[in-house]
Each structure stands twice: as structure tokens, then as C-alpha cells.
Design an enzyme around this catalytic site. Structure first.
Site, PDB file in Angstrom:
ATOM      1  N   THR A 274       0.820  -1.216   0.000  1.00  0.00           N
ATOM      2  CA  THR A 274       0.000   0.000   0.000  1.00  0.00           C
ATOM      3  C   THR A 274       0.849   1.259   0.000  1.00  0.00           C
ATOM      4  O   THR A 274       1.951   1.286   0.555  1.00  0.00           O
ATOM      5  CB  THR A 274      -0.922   0.025   1.238  1.00  0.00           C
ATOM      6  OG1 THR A 274      -1.553   1.316   1.351  1.00  0.00           O
ATOM      7  CG2 THR A 274      -0.137  -0.207   2.525  1.00  0.00           C
TER       8      THR A 274
ATOM      9  N   GLU B  18       0.304   3.668   1.786  1.00  0.00           N
ATOM     10  CA  GLU B  18       0.405   4.144   3.170  1.00  0.00           C
ATOM     11  C   GLU B  18       1.764   3.803   3.784  1.00  0.00           C
ATOM     12  O   GLU B  18       2.131   4.359   4.821  1.00  0.00           O
ATOM     13  CB  GLU B  18      -0.719   3.564   4.022  1.00  0.00           C
ATOM     14  CG  GLU B  18      -2.099   4.125   3.715  1.00  0.00           C
ATOM     15  CD  GLU B  18      -2.281   5.568   4.170  1.00  0.00           C
ATOM     16  OE1 GLU B  18      -1.571   5.989   5.107  1.00  0.00           O
ATOM     17  OE2 GLU B  18      -3.128   6.266   3.592  1.00  0.00           O
TER      18      GLU B  18
ATOM     19  N   TYR C 276      -1.435   0.642  10.581  1.00  0.00           N
ATOM     20  CA  TYR C 276      -1.732  -0.040   9.320  1.00  0.00           C
ATOM     21  C   TYR C 276      -0.527   0.011   8.387  1.00  0.00           C
ATOM     22  O   TYR C 276      -0.105  -1.012   7.834  1.00  0.00           O
ATOM     23  CB  TYR C 276      -2.949   0.606   8.653  1.00  0.00           C
ATOM     24  CG  TYR C 276      -3.182   0.154   7.234  1.00  0.00           C
ATOM     25  CD1 TYR C 276      -3.659  -1.126   6.961  1.00  0.00           C
ATOM     26  CD2 TYR C 276      -2.931   1.005   6.162  1.00  0.00           C
ATOM     27  CE1 TYR C 276      -3.879  -1.545   5.658  1.00  0.00           C
ATOM     28  CE2 TYR C 276      -3.146   0.601   4.861  1.00  0.00           C
ATOM     29  CZ  TYR C 276      -3.618  -0.679   4.612  1.00  0.00           C
ATOM     30  OH  TYR C 276      -3.823  -1.085   3.308  1.00  0.00           O
TER      31      TYR C 276
END
Length: 323
Positions: free
Chosen positions: A126, A128, A150
């Protein structure tokens, strides 16, 4: 010979679109599903494929159940899309997020290494993981600096995939996907929160939309386009990691404007900023550079943000009008 694929997270947005793509390509599709009391297969029903999948009981936190699924499915390809994937929830569930999004990847890789070493593996990484940006546009060589539990858990999953590829010779690739949305997106994500609110406001069932940081910038694409990149990665002779993105960034505010304009409304009349929705550590800008995926995989996004948001608003108008 019919190819077999095992998809974890098959009941999620990406899992549903990927399963549809694989079925269209003639695969036998196995889906790893945990036993839940709530209805988790609604996305598969929406796409008309719920009855076409062979379901395997399992949980990413349980290594034994993951092993059983790999042995039973005998897959040529495994796509690991299972995750606690909402950034906001990872602050409230940091341990669960770490177990599923980090350790769970190791459970799956270890099962492949021991019982099916020729299987090709895709890991859903991801954007992120980039977090506090170190470059204007993020590519495969940009340093990682995750800003949430996360992002940290996903970074573990990413690096353990690289480690198994280099240490054991597994065909294991990671797709570093930037934000990707669809009418199947969960309501907790900002794009669906916006399009659902627009539908409700238009139909007289809601008066306002409350959001946090509307100046945050994201690179948003259509999940249906992005799952094709996942499949393409596992068709390559050599495993590698790829950024999958549109290369265009948009603020949450501008995304709201697109959604409201589609139903003839001015977002400024309905948008309210609520401090309760600000996160402990924000990621202000995410903008991907998909040049490598375009060059090596021949992949390009086909759906513009305007088309995507309009598609989502229309789907939510249909949903809300049936309530």
C-alpha cells in the site's frame, strides 16, 4: 489445464473484482473466508459471482488453516488481499492489524514455501507505507516512512515478501497500490462516505456531510482497473514490486465538489469540518509514479476520477432509493 488461484480477502472490494477477472479468464477460484455471523459476501453477489467460487475456511491469524487452504486448493497463483485495511481503525486495533496485515503474510508465504513452492504469490502492499513523504512522487525506490499502525504492519508484509523472494527463490511480487475505489468500497472510506452522503442529501435523507482533513491529497483510481495489474504481475517471468497508481493527485475537497456537482449541488452548502475525524498522525499527500508498471506490465488506468466518482454516486443513489 484449468489454472487455480487462491484469493484471500475475496469478500473485500479488491477480492471481488479480482475474482471476477480470474473467472472471466477461466480460472478455478478458491476464496479464503473466515467464519462470520454477518453477511460478508454481498460484493460477490453484486458482481454475480457468489456461486462460482470454492470457499475455504481459514483465518490469516491461524497458520494451520492457511496451510490447509493452500494444500487443498493446489493453486498456481495466490493473491493475498486479506487485511484490516482501514487506516483509522488501525489506531484502535493496532495488535489485530499487526497480526493480520503483517504476521498473516508470513503464514501464507511459509505455507507456499513448504507445500507449494512453484506457486506464484501476490502481496497487496500500500501507498500508506510511504507515509511522511520523502519525494514529490513515490515510486519503487522511494524510502518508506509509515504514519499509522496499518502502514507499519503493511510494511512488514511487504518486506517479508521481498525476503522470501530473495531467500527462497519464490515468485513473490508486491503491488504498492495507491488509493483505489469503487461502488463496492466500504462505507468507512472517505470516497464512499462522500458518495453515500451525496446520495442521501440529494434524496432528502441527510442534511450535511462531516469530514476531517479535506485538504489531504490522494491519488485515486478504480479498483476494477487495479486488479488487472495484480494479475499481470504474476504473469511475468521475474517477480518484482510495482507501484500501481494514476499519477494524478486530488484533494478530498475537490473530490467532494465532483460528487456534489454530479447531482446539481454545491458542496459548500453541505460540507462541515469536524475535528473528531482528524487522525493522530496525518499523511498529507500521496502521489504515485506508475511508470514501471506501464513500461514492464503494459498496464495503464482506464477510468478517470470524474468517471469513478460519478459511477459511485449513481450506485449509491440506487442503493439509498431502495432503502
Amino acid at each position: 489445464m484449468t489454472r487455480s488461484a487462491l484469493v484471500t480477502g475475496i469478500t473485500g472490494q479488491d477480492g471481488a473484482y479480482l475474482a471476477k477477472l480470474l473467472l472471466e479468464k477461466g480460472y478455478r477460484v478458491h476464496g479464503l473466508v473466515a467464519r462470520r455471523s454477518s453477511d460478508t459476501r454481498w460484493r460477490l453477489r453484486e458482481l454475480g459471482i457468489e456461486g462460482d467460487i470454492q470457499y475455504e475456511d481459514g483465518d490469516m491469524a491461524d497458520a494451520c488453516s492457511v496451510q490447509r487452504a493452500v494444500i487443498k486448493a493446489q493453486p498456481q497463483e495466490v493473491y493475498n488481499l486479506a487485511a484490516q485495511s482501514f487506516v483509522g481503525a488501525s489506531w484502535n486495533q493496532p495488535v489485530t492489524t499487526g497480526v493480520v496485515d503483517g504476521l498473516g503474510v508470513t503464514h501464507l508465504l511459509e505455507a507456499i514455501r513448504q507445500f507449494s513452492p512453484e506457486t506464484r504469490f501476490y502481496q497487496a502492499s500500500t501507498s500508506e507505507m510511504f507515509g511522511l513523504i520523502q519525494a514529490e512522487r513515490q515510486d519503487e525506490n522511494t524510502p518508506f516512512y509509515p504514519r499509522s499502525p496499518y502502514g507499519v504492519a503493511k510494511l512488514y508484509g511487504h518486506w517479508i515478501t521481498v525476503n522470501y523472494r530473495e531467500s527462497f527463490g519464490l515468485h513473490a511480487s508486491s503491488g504498492i497500490l495507491f488509493n483505489h475505489e469503487s461502488p463496492l468500497r466500504g462505507i468507512e472510506f472517505v470516497t464512499r462516505k462522500v458518495t453515500d452522503a451525496v446520495a442521501r442529501i440529494k434524496l432528502g435523507k441527510q442534511q450535511e456531510l462531516r469530514l476531517g482533513n479535506v485538504d489531504a491529497k490522494r491519488d485515486w483510481g478504480f479498483a476494477g482497473d487495479y486488479v488487472e495489474a495484480m494479475w499481470l504481475m504474476l504473469q511475468q517471468d521475474k517477480a518484482d514490486d510495482y507501484v500501481v497508481a494514476t499519477g494524478v493527485t486530488t484533494t478530498v475537497r475537490d473530490m467532494c465538489q465532483i460528487a456534489f456537482e454530479h447531482v446539481g449541488l454545491d458542496y459548500r452548502d453541505f460540507l462541515k469540518i469536524d475535528p473528531a475525524f482528524f487522525r493522530p498522525a496525518e499523511v498529507d499527500v500521496l502521489l504515485g509514479n506508475p511508470a514501471k508498471a506501464q513500461r514492464v506490465l503494459g498496464w495503464k488506468p482506464r477510468t478517470s476520477l470524474d468517471e469513478l466518482i460519478r459511477m459511485m454516486v449513481e450506485a449509491d443513489l440506487r442503493r439509498v432509493s431502495r432503502e
